[in-house]
Design a protein around this motif. Structure first.
Motif, PDB file in Angstrom:
ATOM      1  N   ASP A 378       1.028  -0.625  -0.267  1.00  0.00           N
ATOM      2  CA  ASP A 378      -0.554  -0.645  -0.208  1.00  0.00           C
ATOM      3  C   ASP A 378       0.519   1.304  -0.452  1.00  0.00           C
ATOM      4  OD1 ASP A 378      -2.061   1.872   0.236  1.00  0.00           O
ATOM      5  OD2 ASP A 378      -2.896   1.015   2.193  1.00  0.00           O
ATOM      6  N   PRO A 379       0.768   1.981  -1.086  1.00  0.00           N
ATOM      7  CA  PRO A 379       1.660   3.529  -0.669  1.00  0.00           C
ATOM      8  C   PRO A 379       1.174   4.903   0.558  1.00  0.00           C
ATOM      9  CG  PRO A 379      -0.034   3.378  -3.111  1.00  0.00           C
ATOM     10  CD  PRO A 379      -0.124   1.861  -2.466  1.00  0.00           C
ATOM     11  N   ASN A 380      -0.177   4.648   0.595  1.00  0.00           N
ATOM     12  CA  ASN A 380      -0.536   5.436   1.542  1.00  0.00           C
ATOM     13  C   ASN A 380       0.293   5.193   2.345  1.00  0.00           C
ATOM     14  OD1 ASN A 380      -2.995   5.807   0.157  1.00  0.00           O
ATOM     15  ND2 ASN A 380      -4.332   3.375   0.707  1.00  0.00           N
ATOM     16  N   ARG A 381       0.232   6.862   2.707  1.00  0.00           N
ATOM     17  CA  ARG A 381       1.365   7.385   4.185  1.00  0.00           C
ATOM     18  C   ARG A 381       0.316   7.861   5.259  1.00  0.00           C
ATOM     19  NH1 ARG A 381       6.789   9.423   2.308  1.00  0.00           N
ATOM     20  NH2 ARG A 381       7.449   7.552   1.304  1.00  0.00           N
ATOM     21  N   HIS A 382       0.337   7.009   6.276  1.00  0.00           N
ATOM     22  CA  HIS A 382      -0.747   6.919   7.809  1.00  0.00           C
ATOM     23  C   HIS A 382       0.435   7.929   8.834  1.00  0.00           C
ATOM     24  CE1 HIS A 382      -3.913   5.144   5.118  1.00  0.00           C
ATOM     25  NE2 HIS A 382      -2.882   3.853   5.149  1.00  0.00           N
ATOM     26  N   PRO A 383      -0.435   8.954   9.271  1.00  0.00           N
ATOM     27  CA  PRO A 383       0.878   9.392  10.744  1.00  0.00           C
ATOM     28  C   PRO A 383       0.585   8.385  11.915  1.00  0.00           C
ATOM     29  CG  PRO A 383      -1.973  10.853  10.313  1.00  0.00           C
ATOM     30  CD  PRO A 383      -1.715   9.845   8.570  1.00  0.00           C
ATOM     31  N   THR A 384      -0.462   7.591  11.930  1.00  0.00           N
ATOM     32  CA  THR A 384      -0.096   7.389  13.544  1.00  0.00           C
ATOM     33  C   THR A 384      -1.689   5.192  12.534  1.00  0.00           C
ATOM     34  OG1 THR A 384      -2.990   7.136  13.285  1.00  0.00           O
ATOM     35  CG2 THR A 384      -1.559   8.919  14.130  1.00  0.00           C
ATOM     36  N   LEU A 385      -0.932   4.615  13.669  1.00  0.00           N
ATOM     37  CA  LEU A 385      -0.543   2.883  13.394  1.00  0.00           C
ATOM     38  C   LEU A 385      -2.655   2.640  13.426  1.00  0.00           C
ATOM     39  CD1 LEU A 385       0.137   0.266  12.924  1.00  0.00           C
ATOM     40  CD2 LEU A 385       0.560  -0.315  15.368  1.00  0.00           C
ATOM     41  N   THR A 386      -3.310   3.642  14.789  1.00  0.00           N
ATOM     42  CA  THR A 386      -4.407   3.420  14.802  1.00  0.00           C
ATOM     43  C   THR A 386      -5.267   4.424  13.403  1.00  0.00           C
ATOM     44  OG1 THR A 386      -4.269   4.056  16.798  1.00  0.00           O
ATOM     45  CG2 THR A 386      -6.192   4.601  15.771  1.00  0.00           C
ATOM     46  N   ASP A 387      -4.688   5.552  12.446  1.00  0.00           N
ATOM     47  CA  ASP A 387      -4.958   5.820  10.954  1.00  0.00           C
ATOM     48  C   ASP A 387      -5.167   4.482   9.999  1.00  0.00           C
ATOM     49  OD1 ASP A 387      -6.016   8.284  11.888  1.00  0.00           O
ATOM     50  OD2 ASP A 387      -4.161   9.669  11.857  1.00  0.00           O
ATOM     51  N   LEU A 388      -4.106   4.028   9.951  1.00  0.00           N
ATOM     52  CA  LEU A 388      -4.088   2.963   8.630  1.00  0.00           C
ATOM     53  C   LEU A 388      -4.976   1.971   9.286  1.00  0.00           C
ATOM     54  CD1 LEU A 388      -0.857   0.934   7.502  1.00  0.00           C
ATOM     55  CD2 LEU A 388      -2.452  -0.378   8.659  1.00  0.00           C
ATOM     56  N   ILE A 389      -5.240   1.023  10.852  1.00  0.00           N
ATOM     57  CA  ILE A 389      -6.287   0.463  10.652  1.00  0.00           C
ATOM     58  C   ILE A 389      -8.135   0.636  10.801  1.00  0.00           C
ATOM     59  CG2 ILE A 389      -7.427  -0.760  12.904  1.00  0.00           C
ATOM     60  CD1 ILE A 389      -4.265  -1.642  12.192  1.00  0.00           C
ATOM     61  N   ASP A 390      -7.953   1.801  10.877  1.00  0.00           N
ATOM     62  CA  ASP A 390      -9.213   2.806  10.601  1.00  0.00           C
ATOM     63  C   ASP A 390      -9.659   2.846   9.481  1.00  0.00           C
ATOM     64  OD1 ASP A 390      -9.668   2.338  12.974  1.00  0.00           O
ATOM     65  OD2 ASP A 390      -9.593   4.258  13.711  1.00  0.00           O
ATOM     66  N   PHE A 391      -8.310   3.717   8.710  1.00  0.00           N
ATOM     67  CA  PHE A 391      -8.998   3.153   6.753  1.00  0.00           C
ATOM     68  C   PHE A 391      -8.911   1.734   6.216  1.00  0.00           C
ATOM     69  CE2 PHE A 391      -6.781   3.154   2.685  1.00  0.00           C
ATOM     70  CZ  PHE A 391      -7.188   4.632   2.288  1.00  0.00           C
ATOM     71  N   HIS A 392      -8.518   1.131   6.873  1.00  0.00           N
ATOM     72  CA  HIS A 392      -8.254  -0.450   6.379  1.00  0.00           C
ATOM     73  C   HIS A 392      -9.832  -1.047   6.569  1.00  0.00           C
ATOM     74  CE1 HIS A 392      -5.334  -0.500   3.352  1.00  0.00           C
ATOM     75  NE2 HIS A 392      -4.477   0.134   4.240  1.00  0.00           N
ATOM     76  N   LYS A 393     -10.543  -0.705   7.538  1.00  0.00           N
ATOM     77  CA  LYS A 393     -12.030  -0.681   8.194  1.00  0.00           C
ATOM     78  C   LYS A 393     -12.829  -0.318   6.788  1.00  0.00           C
ATOM     79  CE  LYS A 393     -11.108  -0.747  12.883  1.00  0.00           C
ATOM     80  NZ  LYS A 393     -11.401  -0.167  14.234  1.00  0.00           N
ATOM     81  N   GLU A 394     -12.738   0.247   5.939  1.00  0.00           N
ATOM     82  CA  GLU A 394     -13.364   1.003   5.750  1.00  0.00           C
ATOM     83  C   GLU A 394     -12.443   0.344   3.626  1.00  0.00           C
ATOM     84  OE1 GLU A 394     -14.172   5.300   4.814  1.00  0.00           O
ATOM     85  OE2 GLU A 394     -14.613   4.868   7.330  1.00  0.00           O
ATOM     86  N   GLU A 395     -11.625   0.422   3.832  1.00  0.00           N
ATOM     87  CA  GLU A 395     -10.938  -0.127   2.551  1.00  0.00           C
ATOM     88  C   GLU A 395     -10.371  -1.130   2.061  1.00  0.00           C
ATOM     89  OE1 GLU A 395     -11.181   1.776  -0.406  1.00  0.00           O
ATOM     90  OE2 GLU A 395     -12.426   3.390   0.651  1.00  0.00           O
ATOM     91  N   ILE A 396     -10.440  -2.035   0.737  1.00  0.00           N
ATOM     92  CA  ILE A 396      -9.641  -3.077   1.095  1.00  0.00           C
ATOM     93  C   ILE A 396      -7.953  -3.194   0.571  1.00  0.00           C
ATOM     94  CG2 ILE A 396     -11.735  -4.403   0.003  1.00  0.00           C
ATOM     95  CD1 ILE A 396      -9.937  -3.796  -2.892  1.00  0.00           C
ATOM     96  N   ILE A 397      -7.033  -4.001   1.657  1.00  0.00           N
ATOM     97  CA  ILE A 397      -5.368  -4.058   1.441  1.00  0.00           C
ATOM     98  C   ILE A 397      -5.596  -4.272  -0.142  1.00  0.00           C
ATOM     99  CG2 ILE A 397      -3.461  -4.467   2.865  1.00  0.00           C
ATOM    100  CD1 ILE A 397      -4.920  -5.513   4.966  1.00  0.00           C
ATOM    101  N   THR A 398      -5.263  -5.164  -0.283  1.00  0.00           N
ATOM    102  CA  THR A 398      -5.116  -5.849  -1.717  1.00  0.00           C
ATOM    103  C   THR A 398      -6.275  -5.962  -2.679  1.00  0.00           C
ATOM    104  OG1 THR A 398      -5.033  -7.798  -0.841  1.00  0.00           O
ATOM    105  CG2 THR A 398      -2.777  -6.910  -1.117  1.00  0.00           C
ATOM    106  N   SER A 399      -6.486  -5.783  -4.404  1.00  0.00           N
ATOM    107  CA  SER A 399      -7.894  -6.076  -5.011  1.00  0.00           C
ATOM    108  C   SER A 399      -7.978  -7.476  -5.252  1.00  0.00           C
ATOM    109  CB  SER A 399      -7.872  -5.299  -6.135  1.00  0.00           C
ATOM    110  OG  SER A 399      -6.443  -5.293  -6.492  1.00  0.00           O
ATOM    111  N   SER A 400      -6.674  -8.397  -4.971  1.00  0.00           N
ATOM    112  CA  SER A 400      -6.517  -9.953  -5.260  1.00  0.00           C
ATOM    113  C   SER A 400      -7.953 -10.585  -4.119  1.00  0.00           C
ATOM    114  CB  SER A 400      -6.025 -10.329  -5.808  1.00  0.00           C
ATOM    115  OG  SER A 400      -4.183 -10.110  -4.715  1.00  0.00           O
ATOM    116  N   GLY A 401      -7.143  -9.779  -3.271  1.00  0.00           N
ATOM    117  CA  GLY A 401      -7.913 -10.531  -1.684  1.00  0.00           C
ATOM    118  C   GLY A 401      -8.657  -9.655  -1.436  1.00  0.00           C
ATOM    119  N   GLY A 402      -9.371  -8.691  -1.602  1.00  0.00           N
ATOM    120  CA  GLY A 402     -10.503  -8.111  -1.527  1.00  0.00           C
ATOM    121  C   GLY A 402     -10.688  -7.477   0.579  1.00  0.00           C
ATOM    122  N   GLU A 403      -9.393  -8.132   1.620  1.00  0.00           N
ATOM    123  CA  GLU A 403      -9.567  -8.283   3.003  1.00  0.00           C
ATOM    124  C   GLU A 403      -9.643  -6.528   3.663  1.00  0.00           C
ATOM    125  OE1 GLU A 403      -6.078  -7.758   1.019  1.00  0.00           O
ATOM    126  OE2 GLU A 403      -5.591  -9.879   0.630  1.00  0.00           O
TER     127      GLU A 403
END
Length: 423
Positions: A378-403
């Motif tokens: 993921d090229p996205n850069r998040h200021p905190t670890l919590t931001d990264l987790i909250d971001f991927h509660k709505e957006e999938i990590i990879t298109s192939s896995g849909g996590e």
């Protein structure tokens, strides 16, 4: 961490083993891009050097010219096609004939040795018998007949030698004929084998190699295309969301005072450590648990890594320095979408362990800079670890896995496995 990998064009095997398939493919895609960029730089540099050398050669009056033919193109000689050269078919015929001749000659020499041994033994035995007979008769003949007996013996020996020589000549002629016949048989056999091999085995082997090569090329193209699509999708998603680097300065000043307390999941309070008196210098990579714990205290607690967004509670998904196997055991009885974040022992960062329908996935989170991002995915850069987790509660990590991060996996031990990080 990613910049270091691209600079060195090398990734530690232990670190590579921590990456899942999507992370590996995207990381290899980025490394390939770096290779192409370096190659283009070298080509441009070589072109400029060649231009300088060409100018220098013109000034010195020395240069190299290729010999050209009547058509104006560079003269090229292909062995077997120039005048006076033997064609390939003739060379092949001569090699086969020479090979057959040598094989037949070898077989003929072996056959002649056997035949010569038989002839020698045959006449040696005959001469011995005849000599024994003459010796027996000589004792019966009186002394005056000894001369006659000697002459008769010599005559018989001469006759036997003559017969032996005739036998040898017949044997040699027979062997020579058999050698010629055998040479022809071997030549035909080798010729047929060559033709059959060229029309069957070589074709089948070539077709099989071609099939495997095409399959491998298609597989590599598919993986590279999927990696490029994933990389572009993540980049586009980062632009759409507006969560890119540059926000980290808002959080760099965030720190916890000595009198603040951390409320753990089991409602026990653990005071935060004050900054170390001595200066902290982070090694190039973690090499012990003590170093990882100090790194977390010195760099991650001030950035509120592992905390809930608006409280001083430790997030339910946060875990300490646990192994991949321990993470999978915690997620074993969970449903798809369950996840946890553990402190990595391989990089300055974390590992996100994710429960799939039929297994597990593990993603490395790079925290070596002033942001948090998945290593190679993921090229996205998040200021905190919590931001990264909250971001991927709505957006999938990879298109192939849909996590999607759906269900945080909490603690099963008391005290929690992250206790050493906050002691």
């Amino acid at each position: 961490m990613l910049q270091q990998i691209l600079r060195d064009m090398y990734i530690d095997p232990e670190l590579l083993a921590e990456l899942n398939e999507e992370q590996k493919q995207i990381l290899f895609y980025k490394m390939r891009e770096e290779q192409l960029r370096r190659w283009r730089e070298r080509e441009e540099k070589a072109r400029m050097e060649e231009a300088v050398l060409r100018k220098t050669a013109r000034r010195n009056g020395k240069r190299v010219q290729w010999l050209r033919g009547k058509d104006g193109e560079v003269w090229v000689w292909v062995m077997g096609e120039a005048p006076g050269d033997k064609p390939y078919e003739q060379i092949s015929e001569e090699l086969i004939a020479e090979r057959a001749r040598l094989q037949a000659q070898k077989e003929a020499e072996e056959l002649w040795r056997q035949k010569e041994a038989e002839i020698t033994k045959k006449f040696r035995d005959a001469m011995a018998q005849e000599k024994a007979r003459i010796v027996a008769e000589k004792w019966k003949i009186e002394m005056e007949d000894r001369k006659a007996a000697k002459l008769e013996e010599e005559k018989i020996q001469e006759e036997l030698k003559k017969r032996e020589e005739e036998e040898r000549q017949k044997g040699e002629e027979l062997i020579r004929q058999q050698e010629e016949i055998r040479a022809k048989e071997l030549y035909l056999s080798l010729k047929q084998a060559q033709q059959h091999s060229q029309h069957s085995d070589d074709d089948q082997e070539w077709e099989e190699q071609l099939r495997r090569s095409k399959a491998a090329d298609e597989e590599r193209s598919h993986k590279a295309r999927r990696a490029r699509d994933e990389y572009r999708r993540q980049s586009l998603r980062a632009i759409q969301k507006g969560r890119v680097a540059g926000l980290s300065h808002l959080f760099q000043g965030t720190n916890l005072s000595n009198d603040q307390e951390i409320k753990l999941n089991n409602n026990s309070a653990t005071p935060l450590l004050s900054p170390a008196a001595n200066i902290w210098e982070r090694p190039s990579r973690p090499f012990s648990r003590d170093v990882i714990i100090r790194w977390f205290k010195e760099e991650q607690i001030p950035r509120r890594a592992g905390f809930e967004r608006s409280t001083n509670r430790i997030a339910q998904w946060f875990h300490g320095i646990i192994s991949r196997q321990e993470a999978e055991e915690l997620l074993m009885n969970k449903s798809e979408g369950a996840f946890l974040v553990r402190v990595s022992e391989k990089i300055w960062g974390y590992a996100l362990s994710y429960r799939q329908q039929n297994g597990f996935k593990h993603f490395l989170v790079d925290a070596s800079g002033d942001f948090y991002s998945f290593l190679g995915v993921d090229p996205n850069r998040h200021p905190t670890l919590t931001d990264l987790i909250d971001f991927h509660k709505e957006e999938i990590i990879t298109s192939s896995g849909g996590e999607l991060l759906l269900e945080p996996c909490g603690q099963q031990k008391n005290p929690p496995d992250y206790s050493p990080l906050f002691e």
